[in-house]
Design an enzyme around this catalytic site. Structure first.
Site, PDB file in Angstrom:
ATOM      1  N   CYS A  68       1.193   2.370  12.335  1.00  0.00           N
ATOM      2  CA  CYS A  68       2.454   3.107  12.305  1.00  0.00           C
ATOM      3  C   CYS A  68       2.600   4.082  13.457  1.00  0.00           C
ATOM      4  O   CYS A  68       3.691   4.559  13.704  1.00  0.00           O
ATOM      5  CB  CYS A  68       2.621   3.818  10.974  1.00  0.00           C
ATOM      6  SG  CYS A  68       1.210   4.772  10.561  1.00  0.00           S
TER       7      CYS A  68
ATOM      8  N   GLY B 237       0.809  -1.217   0.000  1.00  0.00           N
ATOM      9  CA  GLY B 237       0.000   0.000   0.000  1.00  0.00           C
ATOM     10  C   GLY B 237       0.842   1.268   0.000  1.00  0.00           C
ATOM     11  O   GLY B 237       0.528   2.237  -0.697  1.00  0.00           O
ATOM     12  N   THR B 238       1.913   1.260   0.779  1.00  0.00           N
ATOM     13  CA  THR B 238       2.746   2.468   0.880  1.00  0.00           C
ATOM     14  C   THR B 238       3.309   2.837  -0.488  1.00  0.00           C
ATOM     15  O   THR B 238       3.239   4.004  -0.914  1.00  0.00           O
ATOM     16  CB  THR B 238       3.889   2.238   1.898  1.00  0.00           C
ATOM     17  OG1 THR B 238       3.296   1.955   3.165  1.00  0.00           O
ATOM     18  CG2 THR B 238       4.798   3.440   2.002  1.00  0.00           C
TER      19      THR B 238
ATOM     20  N   SER C  30      -3.219  -3.721  -0.741  1.00  0.00           N
ATOM     21  CA  SER C  30      -2.080  -4.367  -0.100  1.00  0.00           C
ATOM     22  C   SER C  30      -2.487  -5.764   0.360  1.00  0.00           C
ATOM     23  O   SER C  30      -3.475  -5.930   1.078  1.00  0.00           O
ATOM     24  CB  SER C  30      -1.662  -3.518   1.100  1.00  0.00           C
ATOM     25  OG  SER C  30      -0.621  -4.154   1.788  1.00  0.00           O
TER      26      SER C  30
ATOM     27  N   GLN D  46      -7.576  -0.853   3.197  1.00  0.00           N
ATOM     28  CA  GLN D  46      -8.351  -1.518   4.250  1.00  0.00           C
ATOM     29  C   GLN D  46      -9.626  -2.176   3.705  1.00  0.00           C
ATOM     30  O   GLN D  46     -10.262  -2.955   4.410  1.00  0.00           O
ATOM     31  CB  GLN D  46      -8.742  -0.507   5.346  1.00  0.00           C
ATOM     32  CG  GLN D  46      -7.574  -0.042   6.192  1.00  0.00           C
ATOM     33  CD  GLN D  46      -7.024  -1.134   7.111  1.00  0.00           C
ATOM     34  OE1 GLN D  46      -7.688  -2.126   7.410  1.00  0.00           O
ATOM     35  NE2 GLN D  46      -5.783  -0.958   7.537  1.00  0.00           N
TER      36      GLN D  46
ATOM     37  N   HIS E 285      -1.286  -7.985   2.515  1.00  0.00           N
ATOM     38  CA  HIS E 285      -1.278  -8.470   3.913  1.00  0.00           C
ATOM     39  C   HIS E 285      -2.491  -7.997   4.709  1.00  0.00           C
ATOM     40  O   HIS E 285      -2.702  -8.432   5.836  1.00  0.00           O
ATOM     41  CB  HIS E 285       0.035  -8.099   4.618  1.00  0.00           C
ATOM     42  CG  HIS E 285       0.195  -6.663   5.007  1.00  0.00           C
ATOM     43  ND1 HIS E 285      -0.011  -6.232   6.297  1.00  0.00           N
ATOM     44  CD2 HIS E 285       0.539  -5.572   4.296  1.00  0.00           C
ATOM     45  CE1 HIS E 285       0.227  -4.925   6.358  1.00  0.00           C
ATOM     46  NE2 HIS E 285       0.553  -4.501   5.158  1.00  0.00           N
TER      47      HIS E 285
HETATM   48  N1  PLP Z   1      -3.102   2.764   3.437  1.00  0.00           N
HETATM   49  C1  PLP Z   1      -3.871   2.365   4.450  1.00  0.00           C
HETATM   50  C2  PLP Z   1      -5.264   2.864   4.558  1.00  0.00           C
HETATM   51  C3  PLP Z   1      -3.378   1.468   5.410  1.00  0.00           C
HETATM   52  O1  PLP Z   1      -4.148   1.067   6.420  1.00  0.00           O
HETATM   53  C4  PLP Z   1      -2.033   1.014   5.280  1.00  0.00           C
HETATM   54  C5  PLP Z   1      -1.443   0.113   6.295  1.00  0.00           C
HETATM   55  O2  PLP Z   1      -1.765   0.180   7.477  1.00  0.00           O
HETATM   56  C6  PLP Z   1      -1.275   1.459   4.179  1.00  0.00           C
HETATM   57  C7  PLP Z   1      -1.842   2.334   3.281  1.00  0.00           C
HETATM   58  C8  PLP Z   1       0.126   0.976   3.960  1.00  0.00           C
HETATM   59  O3  PLP Z   1       0.111  -0.336   3.451  1.00  0.00           O
HETATM   60  P1  PLP Z   1       1.385  -1.298   3.513  1.00  0.00           P
HETATM   61  O4  PLP Z   1       1.517  -1.754   4.921  1.00  0.00           O
HETATM   62  O5  PLP Z   1       1.065  -2.405   2.567  1.00  0.00           O
HETATM   63  O6  PLP Z   1       2.550  -0.506   3.039  1.00  0.00           O
END
Ligand code: PLP
Length: 375
Positions: free
Chosen positions: A323, A72-73, A199, A179, A201
């Site tokens: 985070c 996701g990031t 994402s 999510q 996971h």
């Molecule tokens: N966007 C949202 C809404 C998330 O909840 C998260 C992870 O908590 C991310 C992005 C980041 O995803 P990833 O952990 O796959 O980098």
């Protein structure tokens, strides 16, 4: 191994056993680089093509609109920075105050190089109202990015309505659906989004893999420069095992979605009933929330203390997003919904997954009662 009650499924989820099994051959025997032209690479190349088709079907996209990323990031960074880098006119971007930091900090990065960004406020349930976007958008807006569902309080947004407003002004629309994918139905055509981040996971797939949907014809600059993988849009040797695992996990979650969400919703009801019966004073944050994502704020308490006391009892919950789990500050999301301090400080996020049982819920409720009831 110590047995935990895991109730932090919004942070990450348990790997689907079928996804795990399906990954093994690509880690052990079929390790060929999928981008090489020789016969040994044919199988991994085919497996990736099949996984791409499965994932596309799960969100009603075309296979060539799916780009694999590290999660996701990366997908969010790609959208924000890639949109800026492909726009020499420095047009504006609009997002919301409650986005994940992957979007917010990417926005801060493009602001530093001269791209204006507006951050939309929400109502007290964390909804971004269409009229708020309407007031802030102009024909100089290049991109609107609003998350499908919030990771701290679970509020699901009216994505189709917001995308409609963006398009009426000639702007592109992105949604961070990290999510939501695998938990609620997602159809990129019905939502009419141009880009969507996901994402693995978060939907019982492996960590370190995700995807970005980019609608055909949409122009964003590639984010990862290097080799010519992913149709020259995302460089880096393909992670065949993770891609295959992600496709199996998503397919399984979607197949069982109605059953899973019904059972999670009944666990959710049970938890709230038990907490009320225990006489605890709390507020539930968000509205129209994701199944199983329960943000509770206990008056005059401390989320940090609750997390640690629950941990001592073998129960994993979170204070908010993964985070900022170790920080005692009130999260940007709780600030945006203007939750009074006396509640905001005592916030925990309990996020249920398909492995949770009634007995887990009873233990969670009893533990909260023990911790919060004055002796
Ligand atoms: N966007 C949202 C809404 C998330 O909840 C998260 C992870 O908590 C991310 C992005 C980041 O995803 P990833 O952990 O796959 O980098």
């Amino acid at each position: 191994m110590k047995q935990y009650i895991y109730a932090d499924n919004a942070a990450t989820t348990q790997l689907d056993p079928q996804a795990f099994e399906a990954m093994i051959p690509w880690l052990r025997d079929e390790y060929g680089n999928a981008s090489q032209p020789y016969s040994f690479s044919r199988k991994p190349k085919k497996a990736i093509a099949e996984a791409r088709a499965v994932i596309a079907e799960c969100i009603n996209a075309e296979p060539e609109e799916i780009y694999f990323t590290s999660g996701g990031t990366e997908s969010d960074n790609w959208v924000v920075k890639g949109s800026a880098f492909s726009d020499p006119d420095h047009r504006a971007m609009i997002t919301s105050q409650i986005e994940h930091h992957a979007v917010l900090r990417s926005c801060a990065a493009i602001e530093r190089i001269g791209y204006p960004v507006a951050y939309l406020p929400t109502d007290e349930d964390g909804r971004i109202l269409p009229e708020t976007l309407d007031r802030n958008i102009s024909d100089r807006t290049r991109l609107v990015s609003v998350m499908t569902a919030n990771n701290e309080i679970g509020t699901i947004q009216d994505i189709a309505g917001l995308a409609d407003i963006a398009h009426a002004h000639g702007a592109m629309f992105h949604t961070d659906a990290v999510q939501a994918v695998g938990h609620i139905p997602i159809d990129v055509k019905a939502l009419d989004v141009d880009m969507l981040s996901a994402s693995a996971h978060k939907f019982n797939g492996p960590r370190g893999i995700g995807f970005l949907y980019i609608r055909k014809g949409i122009e964003v600059h590639p984010f990862m420069d290097g080799g010519g993988q992913e149709n020259k849009n995302r460089a880096g040797t393909e992670n065949t095992a993770a891609i295959v695992g992600m496709s199996i996990a998503l397919m399984n979650n979607i197949k069982n979605m109605i059953y899973t969400s019904d059972s999670i919703l009944s666990l959710e009801d049970l938890l709230i009933t038990k907490l009320l019966e225990a006489g605890l004073v709390f507020r539930r944050n968000g509205a129209n929330t994701l199944p199983g994502l329960i943000s509770l704020s206990f008056q005059n308490s401390s989320g940090e203390m609750l997390l640690h006391r629950m941990d001592l009892k073998g129960i994993c919950v979170s204070t908010g997003s993964a985070c900022n789990g170790s920080s005692d500050e009130i999260s940007h999301v709780l600030q945006a919904i203007h939750l009074p301090d006396e509640y905001a400080k005592g916030t925990v996020r309990i996020s249920l997954g398909k492995q949770n049982t009634e007995s887990d819920i009873i233990k969670i409720a009893e533990s909260l009662k023990q911790i919060l009831t004055p002796k």
